[in-house]
Design an enzyme around this catalytic site. Sequence first.
Site, short mmCIF file in Angstrom:
data_model
loop_
_atom_site.label_atom_id
_atom_site.label_comp_id
_atom_site.label_asym_id
_atom_site.label_seq_id
_atom_site.Cartn_x
_atom_site.Cartn_y
_atom_site.Cartn_z
N GLY A 13 0.82 -1.22 0.00
CA GLY A 13 0.00 0.00 0.00
C GLY A 13 0.84 1.25 0.00
O GLY A 13 0.71 2.12 0.86
N ALA A 14 1.72 1.34 -1.00
CA ALA A 14 2.71 2.44 -0.99
C ALA A 14 2.42 3.51 -2.04
O ALA A 14 3.29 4.30 -2.36
CB ALA A 14 4.11 1.87 -1.19
N GLY A 17 0.14 8.18 1.26
CA GLY A 17 0.01 8.09 2.71
C GLY A 17 1.23 7.50 3.42
O GLY A 17 2.38 7.69 3.02
N ILE A 18 0.94 6.78 4.48
CA ILE A 18 1.98 6.25 5.38
C ILE A 18 2.88 5.25 4.65
O ILE A 18 4.10 5.25 4.83
CB ILE A 18 1.29 5.58 6.60
CG1 ILE A 18 0.51 6.63 7.40
CG2 ILE A 18 2.30 4.87 7.48
CD1 ILE A 18 -0.59 6.06 8.29
N GLY A 19 2.29 4.42 3.80
CA GLY A 19 3.08 3.42 3.06
C GLY A 19 4.08 4.07 2.13
O GLY A 19 5.25 3.65 2.06
N SER A 142 -3.80 0.21 14.67
CA SER A 142 -4.35 1.52 15.03
C SER A 142 -4.88 1.46 16.46
O SER A 142 -5.34 0.41 16.92
CB SER A 142 -5.51 1.86 14.09
OG SER A 142 -6.20 3.01 14.55
N TYR A 167 -13.95 -1.65 10.89
CA TYR A 167 -12.56 -1.19 10.78
C TYR A 167 -11.80 -1.50 12.08
O TYR A 167 -10.69 -2.07 12.06
CB TYR A 167 -12.52 0.31 10.48
CG TYR A 167 -11.12 0.87 10.48
CD1 TYR A 167 -10.25 0.58 9.44
CD2 TYR A 167 -10.65 1.65 11.55
CE1 TYR A 167 -8.94 1.07 9.44
CE2 TYR A 167 -9.36 2.14 11.56
CZ TYR A 167 -8.51 1.85 10.50
OH TYR A 167 -7.21 2.32 10.51
#
Length: 286
Positions: A13-14, A17-19, A142, A167
């Site tokens: 998931g890059a 965002g964070i990835g 999270s 979630y």
Amino acid sequence: MRAIAEQVHLVTGATQGIGKETARALARLGARVIVTARDQARGTAVVDELRADSGNQRVELALVDFASFRSVRAFLDEVRARVDRLDVLVNNAGGYFQSRQETEDGHEMSFQVNHLGYFMTTLGLFPQLRAGGSARVVCVSSDAHWGGKVRLDDLDRTRGYAAYGAYAASKLMNLLFTVEAARRFPSTIAINGVHPGVVASGFGLGESGVIKAFYRVARPLLRTSQQGADTPVWLATAPELDGVTGKYWARRQERGMRAAARDKELARRLWEESERLTGVSLPADG
Ligand SMILES: NC(=O)c1ccc[n+]([C@@H]2O[C@H](COP(=O)([O-])OP(=O)(O)OC[C@H]3O[C@@H](n4cnc5c(N)ncnc54)[C@H](OP(=O)(O)O)[C@@H]3O)[C@@H](O)[C@H]2O)c1
């Protein structure tokens, strides 16, 4: 661990965002970094950006959609064909689904993408993680896990779907998986969970409702994606963490997790059900 220039890292998931910021930092440190995307064009653009930004040409793309077992299996085959050893795996790809949606495999989206995606990737690459003699897995969870309940009799949440509940349950599963994997893995593979903070990434923006409103309005007050990537990168690389496993972190500090995340019986049953649903398990000599 070997020198970082000799290490192979994989960040799921890059595309944003964070990835993306995690992959950028790891590329800057000099590792060979495989990033994942669902879309070839978006993925290629990220690879080009990270190569230019880091000066590291060893950034590569692998395509995968975690909402499809077929796609994940092809992705795992592809990674196994490319590398015989993996030093760092950052399980990060995930999403928030305002309405209940099913994947092509008939599972609720947050369960399959956020939990089974981490499970399949980690176990599917276990031989590569074991091969180098020392590896680290980082699972982006999270603090939302505090609001989650894992319903073993309804993992696909067919009864009374609530987006936050689904979630939060998937993020609790990330920690149940992390703690259980730390028990089952050899000591040469460390696995830790992380809360990246509340981050102004692309998270929640594709959805309608309260979550989108929150992430839009609160944006200036939230952490940047770069800040969100700080602890994942630290967990993946800091020498002082050698041998540390099965813990939960935020802002480079160990963080308390809910008692339910350390429930051994729940973790065992979730693990076995995840094996049954995905057909992926640890090798017999694991
Ligand atoms: N942002 C926060 O406040 C926050 C707080 C706590 C934890 N987290 C966690 O941090 C992680 C990263 O989130 P983020 O904030 O960086 O969100 P983001 O900006 O929306 O990025 C999510 C990444 O996951 C990928 N992804 C989503 N669904 C996918 C699928 N079905 N198959 C493959 N890739 C998929 C996206 O790829 P595409 O480009 O293809 O969509 C994107 O690269 C998630 O696990 C999330 O739960 C975020």
